[in-house]
Design a protein around this motif. Structure first.
Motif, short mmCIF file in Angstrom:
data_model
loop_
_atom_site.label_atom_id
_atom_site.label_comp_id
_atom_site.label_asym_id
_atom_site.label_seq_id
_atom_site.Cartn_x
_atom_site.Cartn_y
_atom_site.Cartn_z
N ILE A 173 -7.53 -12.92 43.07
CA ILE A 173 -8.81 -13.64 43.08
C ILE A 173 -8.84 -14.84 44.03
CG2 ILE A 173 -9.55 -12.88 40.79
CD1 ILE A 173 -8.55 -15.65 39.76
N GLY A 174 -7.75 -15.08 44.74
CA GLY A 174 -7.80 -16.19 45.68
C GLY A 174 -6.42 -16.52 46.19
N GLY A 175 -6.35 -17.54 47.03
CA GLY A 175 -5.06 -17.92 47.58
C GLY A 175 -5.19 -18.93 48.69
N ASP A 176 -4.17 -18.96 49.51
CA ASP A 176 -4.13 -19.89 50.62
C ASP A 176 -3.28 -19.24 51.70
OD1 ASP A 176 -4.76 -22.28 51.88
OD2 ASP A 176 -2.96 -23.29 51.16
N THR A 177 -3.64 -19.43 52.95
CA THR A 177 -2.90 -18.81 54.05
C THR A 177 -2.59 -19.88 55.09
OG1 THR A 177 -4.08 -16.75 53.63
CG2 THR A 177 -2.93 -16.93 55.72
N THR A 178 -1.30 -20.03 55.40
CA THR A 178 -0.88 -21.07 56.34
C THR A 178 0.18 -20.51 57.27
OG1 THR A 178 0.72 -21.78 54.68
CG2 THR A 178 -1.34 -23.02 54.77
N ARG A 179 0.44 -21.27 58.35
CA ARG A 179 1.49 -20.85 59.28
C ARG A 179 2.74 -21.70 59.06
NH1 ARG A 179 1.40 -19.78 65.76
NH2 ARG A 179 -0.26 -18.36 65.15
N GLY A 180 3.90 -21.02 59.08
CA GLY A 180 5.16 -21.72 58.87
C GLY A 180 6.23 -20.71 58.53
N PRO A 181 7.41 -21.16 58.10
CA PRO A 181 8.48 -20.22 57.73
C PRO A 181 8.02 -19.33 56.56
CG PRO A 181 9.30 -22.49 57.82
CD PRO A 181 7.81 -22.56 57.94
N LEU A 182 8.34 -18.03 56.63
CA LEU A 182 7.85 -17.05 55.66
C LEU A 182 8.15 -17.46 54.21
CD1 LEU A 182 6.57 -14.31 55.03
CD2 LEU A 182 8.83 -13.26 55.32
N THR A 183 7.08 -17.72 53.47
CA THR A 183 7.18 -18.16 52.07
C THR A 183 6.02 -17.55 51.30
OG1 THR A 183 8.09 -20.27 52.85
CG2 THR A 183 7.32 -20.20 50.57
N ILE A 184 6.34 -16.99 50.13
CA ILE A 184 5.33 -16.29 49.35
C ILE A 184 5.29 -16.90 47.95
CG2 ILE A 184 4.69 -14.06 48.35
CD1 ILE A 184 6.83 -12.99 50.60
N THR A 185 4.14 -17.45 47.60
CA THR A 185 3.98 -18.00 46.25
C THR A 185 2.88 -17.23 45.54
OG1 THR A 185 4.65 -20.21 46.95
CG2 THR A 185 3.44 -20.05 44.88
N VAL A 186 3.19 -16.72 44.36
CA VAL A 186 2.19 -16.01 43.56
C VAL A 186 2.06 -16.72 42.22
CG1 VAL A 186 1.62 -13.85 42.37
CG2 VAL A 186 2.62 -13.79 44.66
N GLN A 187 0.82 -16.91 41.81
CA GLN A 187 0.58 -17.37 40.45
C GLN A 187 -0.15 -16.27 39.71
OE1 GLN A 187 -2.06 -20.80 39.55
NE2 GLN A 187 -0.49 -21.40 38.09
N VAL A 188 0.29 -15.98 38.50
CA VAL A 188 -0.42 -15.00 37.67
C VAL A 188 -1.03 -15.70 36.47
CG1 VAL A 188 0.82 -12.90 38.33
CG2 VAL A 188 1.72 -14.37 36.50
N HIS A 189 -2.11 -15.10 36.00
CA HIS A 189 -2.84 -15.64 34.86
C HIS A 189 -2.95 -14.51 33.86
CE1 HIS A 189 -4.37 -17.00 38.81
NE2 HIS A 189 -4.16 -18.19 38.31
N GLY A 190 -2.48 -14.75 32.66
CA GLY A 190 -2.52 -13.72 31.63
C GLY A 190 -3.28 -14.21 30.41
N LEU A 191 -3.62 -13.25 29.55
CA LEU A 191 -4.42 -13.56 28.37
C LEU A 191 -3.67 -13.16 27.11
CD1 LEU A 191 -7.74 -12.05 29.74
CD2 LEU A 191 -7.36 -14.49 29.22
N LEU A 192 -3.83 -13.96 26.09
CA LEU A 192 -3.36 -13.53 24.77
C LEU A 192 -4.17 -14.21 23.68
CD1 LEU A 192 -1.46 -16.15 24.24
CD2 LEU A 192 0.33 -14.70 25.11
N ALA A 193 -4.16 -13.59 22.50
CA ALA A 193 -4.89 -14.19 21.38
C ALA A 193 -4.25 -15.54 21.06
CB ALA A 193 -4.82 -13.26 20.17
#
Ligand code: ADP
Ligand code: MG
Length: 327
Positions: free
Chosen positions: A119-139
């Motif tokens: 649903i979104g993110g950010d894109t930049t130039r620099g040394p290869l780096t990958i950050t992922v955030q996940v969002h989950g649901l629970l009762a």
């Protein structure tokens, strides 16, 4: 850059994963907007992979896309949360379209498998780096925490341990990748870990505590013990080792167990549950199509005790584990 930043996002990341009805605004505005149903809690996890630190430079981009999401889903599994959305911050040294296509394909395939929308993110130039955030649901109130292990509970682990550690050694030592099926299966364990989502969800009503094994079983279980104010005794002869590991591990059985205790990147779940729930845990594992093994139990005395063959105690020394005679 051949593609503009906007074109790159549009081409590879604007429709990545499933389309979820609870996404009001996805990629393209200043922030994503989602609907969280009443009574639900959000579980958030984030992980960064840095080239040369978290993965070797020659890993296939599709594998990286898979792994960047998988390691985060594994954290949600350990909380018993159902994955819903992800955001992706990508730092690239250059625009390499074949790399981007591979990465997005690996990411999207796993996202689709688990009902996740990017649903979104950010894109930049620099040394290869990958950050992922996940969002989950629970009762509300149903999350699996690290602090619930109780004295007498059994300690379980999913799948097999040490495969990723052996695979990394093999990867670093091989000039040409082996086509041996065991080597291929070890490499898959390192580069394409399987987040134990179904098992994590099934454990919500069964486990007293859970953690995912990313830094090595001993280190990760220690977090559960500390948080719960208890200790544990493990029978290390019961640690689940794969046949692929056995065939590629040149060292002794006992050293293989040490690797299973200390090797990282397995992304299995380690959890505790009252002994009376063992049949229910095993039934849940069958239903989730996930192997689980009982490896020990929780005690009142703090610390982790490791018993090897014949009851010989294995003790922590610095970076690894050493044996000394029980007598
Ligand atoms: P802003 O400048 O407002 O922060 P950006 O120009 O960085 O926005 O991003 C434009 C849109 O593209 C935003 O919706 C953002 O979430 C999304 N986006 C940027 N990079 C990525 C990416 N790597 N993957 C998914 N979405 C991205
Ligand atoms: Mg903006």
């Amino acid at each position: 850059m051949s593609l503009s930043e906007f074109q790159l996002i549009e081409r590879y990341f604007s429709a990545c994963g499933v389309g979820r009805p609870d996404v009001i605004v996805g990629v393209g505005d200043d922030a994503a907007l989602v609907t969280v149903a009443p009574g639900q809690q959000l579980a958030l996890a984030i992980d960064t992979l840095v080239a040369g630190v978290h993965f070797p430079p020659d890993v296939a981009p599709a594998d990286l896309g898979h792994k960047a999401l998988a390691v985060n889903l594994s954290d949600l599994a350990a909380m018993g949360a159902e994955p819903a959305w992800a955001t992706l911050a990508l730092t690239l040294p250059e625009v390499d379209e074949s790399w981007l296509a591979g990465f997005a394909t690996g990411f999207a395939a796993l996202a689709v498998q688990h009902g996740v929308q990017l649903i979104g993110g950010d894109t930049t130039r620099g040394p290869l780096t990958i950050t992922v955030q996940v969002h989950g649901l629970l009762a509300a109130g149903k999350a699996l925490r690290r602090n619930g292990a109780g004295v007498g509970d059994e300690v379980y682990v999913t799948g097999t341990l040490g495969d990723a550690a052996v695979a990394l050694r093999l990867w670093q030592s091989e000039a040409r990748r082996s086509s041996d099926p065991d080597a291929i299966s070890l490499y898959a364990r390192l580069h394409r870990p399987t987040p134990r989502m179904a098992m994590g969800l099934a454990l919500r009503d069964l486990a007293s505590a859970a953690v995912d094994v990313s830094d090595g079983l001993a280190a990760d279980l220690a977090h559960v013990l500390d948080a719960s104010g208890v200790g544990a005794t493990l029978d290390v002869t019961r640690l689940p080792l794969s046949t692929a590991l056995r065939s590629h591990w040149g060292g002794s059985e006992s050293e293989a167990r040490r690797l299973a205790l200390s090797g990282g990147d397995d992304y299995e779940l380690c959890f505790t549950a009252p002994a009376a729930r063992r049949a229910a845990v095993m039934a849940a594992a069958t239903h989730a199509d996930c192997a689980v093994t009982t490896i020990g139990s929780i005690d009142a005395a703090p610390g982790l005790r490791l018993l090897d063959a014949g009851g010989a105690e294995m003790v922590l020394s610095g970076a690894g584990y050493d044996h000394f005679a029980a007598s």
